[in-house]
Design a protein around this motif. Structure first.
Motif, mmCIF file in Angstrom:
data_model
loop_
_atom_site.group_PDB
_atom_site.id
_atom_site.type_symbol
_atom_site.label_atom_id
_atom_site.label_comp_id
_atom_site.label_asym_id
_atom_site.label_seq_id
_atom_site.Cartn_x
_atom_site.Cartn_y
_atom_site.Cartn_z
ATOM 1 N N LYS A 150 0.836 -1.209 0.000
ATOM 2 C CA LYS A 150 0.000 0.000 0.000
ATOM 3 C C LYS A 150 0.872 1.262 0.000
ATOM 4 O O LYS A 150 0.642 2.199 -0.776
ATOM 5 N N ASN A 153 2.169 2.248 -3.162
ATOM 6 C CA ASN A 153 1.118 2.471 -4.171
ATOM 7 C C ASN A 153 1.027 1.361 -5.212
ATOM 8 O O ASN A 153 0.834 1.616 -6.408
ATOM 9 N N ILE A 154 1.200 0.120 -4.762
ATOM 10 C CA ILE A 154 1.101 -1.007 -5.690
ATOM 11 C C ILE A 154 -0.372 -1.399 -5.805
ATOM 12 O O ILE A 154 -1.006 -1.796 -4.820
ATOM 13 N N GLU A 155 -0.889 -1.318 -7.007
ATOM 14 C CA GLU A 155 -2.288 -1.684 -7.278
ATOM 15 C C GLU A 155 -2.437 -3.210 -7.168
ATOM 16 O O GLU A 155 -1.580 -3.956 -7.648
ATOM 17 N N LEU A 156 -3.483 -3.692 -6.514
ATOM 18 C CA LEU A 156 -3.643 -5.135 -6.311
ATOM 19 C C LEU A 156 -4.815 -5.725 -7.096
ATOM 20 O O LEU A 156 -4.774 -6.886 -7.519
ATOM 21 N N ALA A 157 -5.861 -4.940 -7.293
ATOM 22 C CA ALA A 157 -7.077 -5.463 -7.937
ATOM 23 C C ALA A 157 -6.745 -6.020 -9.321
ATOM 24 O O ALA A 157 -6.125 -5.335 -10.145
ATOM 25 N N LYS A 159 -4.637 -8.162 -10.177
ATOM 26 C CA LYS A 159 -3.235 -8.539 -10.437
ATOM 27 C C LYS A 159 -3.023 -10.037 -10.231
ATOM 28 O O LYS A 159 -3.645 -10.664 -9.377
ATOM 29 N N GLU A 181 -8.361 -8.062 -1.439
ATOM 30 C CA GLU A 181 -8.108 -6.837 -2.231
ATOM 31 C C GLU A 181 -8.278 -7.095 -3.720
ATOM 32 O O GLU A 181 -7.753 -6.347 -4.553
ATOM 33 N N ALA A 183 -7.066 -9.384 -5.740
ATOM 34 C CA ALA A 183 -5.987 -9.950 -6.556
ATOM 35 C C ALA A 183 -6.361 -11.381 -6.937
ATOM 36 O O ALA A 183 -7.210 -12.005 -6.290
#
Ligand code: NAP
Length: 283
Positions: A150, A153-157, A159, A181, A183
């Motif tokens: 978080k 700022n790593i996007e998880l959705a 992934k 989240e 992923a």
């Protein structure tokens, strides 16, 4: 060449926020948040871990109540002490330093904790809450992995994430929190076939196996994000993680180092859980 995700800088910022928050409560006339630690026996590793938790608590203004027992303590005595702490309104969090002696049924003792004071997130109540994606106490290491992602700022959705390790304390809860989240998560373990091939699918790779520098650079795709939870001593007595950091840094977009990676954030998540429990109690 990738970026290094430093846990110690993340941890410093969170601790400063917690410190300010606690100061503001004290200024309002409230008591300090309090963590009770149950320590059984005289194991050097446990004593040094308890010292490091106490130092962390001191740094932000959390009081520590250390309750010690001899190695021969009965399960009944431990359970009675937990009951006292459960009913002590000045105690916000309880941790039972592991491992407990062999004659103690560890899970039975854990289950005696009031779930709202279970700041390590070990009771079945809190485990169930996490799997149901409901608010509860989240275990510190998995929470630290999520916080690192978080903060950077790593996007998880959506992934593609691979988690290596399926322990109840790290691998499984990390995988569940990642699913929560949105992923798409694959869990690998010692029986996984073609591990390197599975890892290559990962946009994000989380490694928690306890094997020095086991995961190599040619297992990952260019630009992958790698979170190394492992804490190991190599053959020269040097602290290292589960991934070949130098090689992986050349290919990854982000990677956590060991030391100064997930480890410091783990302790800080414990402090955060104590403060969350305190806030719930002060409502
Ligand atoms: P653990 O209970 O020993 O579990 C290790 C997991 O890794 C198991 O699921 C095991 O598979 C899997 N595994 C072992 N060798 C493997 C291999 N060659 N290929 C694929 N999977 C393999 O360990 P843990 O408690 O999860 O801890 C893992 C690491 O994280 C350790 O280095 C530990 O020191 C570190 N750790 C760090 C923190 C922190 O705050 N940074 C906190 C806790 C732990 P099976 O299930 O099939 O046996």
């Amino acid at each position: 060449m990738g970026n290094i995700m430093y846990g110690n800088t993340v941890s410093t910022v969170i601790k400063e926020t917690l410190k300010q928050e606690i100061t503001s409560y004290i200024d309002k006339g409230l008591r300090k948040p309090t963590l009770a630690i149950l320590l059984v026996g005289h194991d050097d590793g446990s004593i040094s871990y308890v010292k490091s938790i106490t130092k962390g608590c001191d740094g932000v203004g959390i009081d520590v109540k250390l309750v010690t027992f001899e190695e021969t303590v009965s399960q009944e005595t431990l359970v009675q002490e937990i009951d006292v702490l459960n009913n002590d309104h000045s105690v916000d969090g309880i941790i039972i330093q592991m491992p407990l002696p062999k004659h103690i049924n560890t899970q039975a003792v854990i289950e005696c904790m009031d779930p709202s004071k279970d700041v390590d997130g070990l009771t079945s109540h809190n485990v169930a809450k996490m799997y149901m994606n409901q608010k509860g106490m989240i275990p510190c290491t998995p929470k630290a992995v999520m916080r690192m992602l978080k903060e950077y700022n790593i996007e998880l959705a959506g992934k593609e994430v691979v988690v290596i390790g399926r322990s109840h304390s790290v691998g499984r809860p990390v995988a569940q929190l990642l699913v929560n989240e949105n992923a798409t998560v694959t869990i690998c373990h010692s029986k996984t076939k073609n591990l390197a091939e599975v890892c290559k699918r990962a946009e994000i790779l989380v490694v928690a196996i306890g094997r020095p520098r086991y995961v190599k650079a040619d297992w990952i795709q260019i630009g992958a994000i790698v979170v190394d939870v492992g804490v190991n001593m190599d053959e020269n007595g040097k602290l290292c993680g589960d991934v070949d950091f130098d090689g992986i840094l050349e290919k990854a977009s982000y990677v956590t180092p060991v030391p100064r990676g997930v480890g410091p954030v783990t302790t800080t998540m414990l402090l955060e859980n104590v403060v969350e429990s305190f806030k719930g109690r002060m409502k």
